[in-house]
Design an enzyme around this catalytic site. Structure first.
Site, PDB file in Angstrom:
ATOM      1  N   SER A 137      -4.029  -9.694  -6.552  1.00  0.00           N
ATOM      2  CA  SER A 137      -3.330 -10.881  -6.003  1.00  0.00           C
ATOM      3  C   SER A 137      -2.058 -10.728  -6.838  1.00  0.00           C
ATOM      4  CB  SER A 137      -4.162 -11.999  -6.630  1.00  0.00           C
ATOM      5  OG  SER A 137      -3.399 -13.494  -6.574  1.00  0.00           O
ATOM      6  N   SER A 138      -1.406 -11.825  -7.595  1.00  0.00           N
ATOM      7  CA  SER A 138      -0.087 -11.922  -8.285  1.00  0.00           C
ATOM      8  C   SER A 138      -0.160 -13.105  -9.285  1.00  0.00           C
ATOM      9  CB  SER A 138       1.116 -11.820  -7.713  1.00  0.00           C
ATOM     10  OG  SER A 138       2.002 -12.122  -8.291  1.00  0.00           O
ATOM     11  N   TYR A 152       6.082 -15.180  -0.667  1.00  0.00           N
ATOM     12  CA  TYR A 152       5.099 -13.824  -1.195  1.00  0.00           C
ATOM     13  C   TYR A 152       3.969 -14.717  -2.124  1.00  0.00           C
ATOM     14  CZ  TYR A 152       3.553 -10.354  -4.551  1.00  0.00           C
ATOM     15  OH  TYR A 152       2.939  -9.626  -5.423  1.00  0.00           O
ATOM     16  N   LYS A 156      -0.318 -14.693  -1.538  1.00  0.00           N
ATOM     17  CA  LYS A 156      -1.354 -14.242  -2.546  1.00  0.00           C
ATOM     18  C   LYS A 156      -2.356 -15.727  -2.837  1.00  0.00           C
ATOM     19  CE  LYS A 156       0.269 -10.086  -3.501  1.00  0.00           C
ATOM     20  NZ  LYS A 156      -0.741  -8.848  -3.276  1.00  0.00           N
TER      21      LYS A 156
HETATM   22  P1  NAP Z   1       4.563  -0.273  -4.432  1.00  0.00           P
HETATM   23  O1  NAP Z   1       4.699   0.458  -5.389  1.00  0.00           O
HETATM   24  O2  NAP Z   1       5.798  -0.907  -3.248  1.00  0.00           O
HETATM   25  O3  NAP Z   1       3.505   0.400  -3.362  1.00  0.00           O
HETATM   26  C1  NAP Z   1       3.055  -0.145  -2.198  1.00  0.00           C
HETATM   27  C2  NAP Z   1       1.794   0.460  -1.621  1.00  0.00           C
HETATM   28  O4  NAP Z   1       1.193  -0.172  -0.582  1.00  0.00           O
HETATM   29  C3  NAP Z   1       2.194   1.868  -1.230  1.00  0.00           C
HETATM   30  O5  NAP Z   1       0.884   2.635  -1.361  1.00  0.00           O
HETATM   31  C4  NAP Z   1       2.444   1.724   0.472  1.00  0.00           C
HETATM   32  O6  NAP Z   1       2.180   2.928   1.130  1.00  0.00           O
HETATM   33  C5  NAP Z   1       1.267   0.509   0.749  1.00  0.00           C
HETATM   34  N1  NAP Z   1       1.932  -0.121   1.846  1.00  0.00           N
HETATM   35  C6  NAP Z   1       2.913  -1.252   1.834  1.00  0.00           C
HETATM   36  N2  NAP Z   1       3.089  -1.738   2.968  1.00  0.00           N
HETATM   37  C7  NAP Z   1       2.282  -1.136   3.605  1.00  0.00           C
HETATM   38  C8  NAP Z   1       2.154  -1.207   5.087  1.00  0.00           C
HETATM   39  N3  NAP Z   1       2.707  -2.346   5.950  1.00  0.00           N
HETATM   40  N4  NAP Z   1       1.148  -0.422   5.632  1.00  0.00           N
HETATM   41  C9  NAP Z   1       0.340   0.038   4.888  1.00  0.00           C
HETATM   42  N5  NAP Z   1       0.758   0.444   3.611  1.00  0.00           N
HETATM   43  C10 NAP Z   1       1.347  -0.217   3.190  1.00  0.00           C
HETATM   44  O7  NAP Z   1       3.770  -1.847  -4.680  1.00  0.00           O
HETATM   45  P2  NAP Z   1       3.122  -2.181  -6.163  1.00  0.00           P
HETATM   46  O8  NAP Z   1       4.047  -2.690  -6.975  1.00  0.00           O
HETATM   47  O9  NAP Z   1       2.189  -1.096  -6.390  1.00  0.00           O
HETATM   48  O10 NAP Z   1       2.135  -3.253  -5.429  1.00  0.00           O
HETATM   49  C11 NAP Z   1       0.848  -3.049  -5.174  1.00  0.00           C
HETATM   50  C12 NAP Z   1       0.114  -4.499  -5.082  1.00  0.00           C
HETATM   51  O11 NAP Z   1       0.207  -5.469  -6.525  1.00  0.00           O
HETATM   52  C13 NAP Z   1       0.807  -5.457  -4.143  1.00  0.00           C
HETATM   53  O12 NAP Z   1      -0.251  -6.052  -3.565  1.00  0.00           O
HETATM   54  C14 NAP Z   1       1.773  -6.344  -4.981  1.00  0.00           C
HETATM   55  O13 NAP Z   1       1.842  -7.625  -4.121  1.00  0.00           O
HETATM   56  C15 NAP Z   1       0.827  -6.367  -6.017  1.00  0.00           C
HETATM   57  N6  NAP Z   1       1.607  -6.877  -7.143  1.00  0.00           N
HETATM   58  C16 NAP Z   1       2.529  -5.981  -7.833  1.00  0.00           C
HETATM   59  C17 NAP Z   1       3.411  -6.577  -8.753  1.00  0.00           C
HETATM   60  C18 NAP Z   1       4.510  -5.852  -9.468  1.00  0.00           C
HETATM   61  O14 NAP Z   1       5.183  -6.005 -10.306  1.00  0.00           O
HETATM   62  N7  NAP Z   1       4.503  -4.516  -8.965  1.00  0.00           N
HETATM   63  C19 NAP Z   1       3.077  -7.869  -9.371  1.00  0.00           C
HETATM   64  C20 NAP Z   1       2.060  -8.595  -9.104  1.00  0.00           C
HETATM   65  C21 NAP Z   1       1.367  -8.153  -7.883  1.00  0.00           C
HETATM   66  P3  NAP Z   1       3.506   3.515   2.099  1.00  0.00           P
HETATM   67  O15 NAP Z   1       4.388   4.084   0.748  1.00  0.00           O
HETATM   68  O16 NAP Z   1       3.123   4.721   2.632  1.00  0.00           O
HETATM   69  O17 NAP Z   1       4.078   2.242   2.731  1.00  0.00           O
END
Ligand code: NAP
Length: 249
Positions: A137-138, A152, A156
């Protein structure tokens, strides 16, 4: 987790990669899912194998019709059932309320809420009794700290409601269902903002949001997920676990 099989959606990069590596370190065989960046998934699998773990990559674009069925077809070619499902894949938005059109709204919900719903619905048939589901989530689903990413945050919020209700649906099978809510974590999803050349204050501002005074790492989140996935987490279900480093305290 030796003998267990896990699937981490979006396990190829960012938080998902951290989770995949941690679960593999704890002994699980890990399916590393990706959408389009196969090279990143292969690199994550190779890193896990270099560390003595076991993993395989599966590709499936999420947010499109038939996404969940395609993902499980790819998974079934590598494994016979699973024990731990981590719904991590997600996308962010750069559009505030005033600029959000219908296609942006639909895309965010398709990837962040609809995909995990149907991945889990089809995955529940494969998940063994006593298993684990962890939805990423977030912090923004519980507090309006970043209103520019309201849409967004709404996706979540939907995932959180799903998490609570699903814990009651799957509880009789001994399956726990929880949400882990990161704060700001240094990944590609927010790199343009967090590390932007024209936004020098962003990093310090993000660090200041946390009570602990720093930006989160992927390991910070992976360690919380690992607790829920492990036997020690067996009596925790239907919960929203704050992993924001005290950003909402
Ligand atoms: P990220 O670095 O952008 O990585 C995203 C991952 O999801 C990649 O493996 C990507 O694969 C895959 N993905 C994205 N869109 C896709 C699609 N349409 N179909 C299939 N695969 C897809 O993101 P992250 O920051 O690690 O985020 C991971 C989770 O944590 C998300 O749910 C995000 O909302 C949550 N989150 C992140 C943060 C933050 O600050 N980073 C904070 C709160 C919550 P490909 O590269 O192959 O597309």
């Amino acid at each position: 987790m030796v003998g267990k099989t896990a699937l981490v959606t979006g396990g190829s990069r960012g938080i998902g990669r951290g989770i995949a590596e941690r679960l593999a370190q704890d002994g699980a065989r890990v399916g590393v899912h990706y959408g389009s960046n196969e090279a990143a998934a292969k690199e994550t699998v190779a890193a896990i194998e270099r560390s003595g773990g076991s993993a395989f990559a599966i590709g499936a674009e999420l947010g499109v019709p038939g996404d969940a069925a395609a993902l499980w077809a790819a998974f079934d070619a590598h494994a016979d059932g699973l024990d731990i499902l981590v719904n991590n894949a997600g996308i962010g938005t750069s559009r505030p309320f005033a600029d959000t059109d219908e296609s942006e709204y639909d895309r965010l919900f398709a990837v962040n809420a609809r995909a995990p719903y149907f991945i889990t619905r089809l995955g529940a048939e494969r998940l063994r009794d006593g298993g684990r589901i962890i939805n990423i989530s977030s912090g923004v689903s519980h507090a309006a700290v970043l209103p520019d990413i309201m849409t967004y945050a709404m996706t979540k919020g939907a995932l959180d409601v799903f998490t609570r209700n699903l814990s009651k649906v799957l509880g009789p099978r001994g399956i726990t269902v929880n949400a882990v809510a990161p704060g700001i974590v240094d990944t590609d999803i927010n790199a343009a903002w967090l590390r932007g050349e024209d936004n020098k204050d962003a990093w310090a501002g993000a660090a200041a949001m946390s009570a602990l005074g720093r930006v989160g790492t992927t390991q910070d989140i992976a360690d919380v997920v690992a607790f829920l996935a492990a036997p020690d987490g067996r009596w925790v279900t239907g919960q929203w676990i704050d992993a924001t480093g005290g950003s909402l305290a």
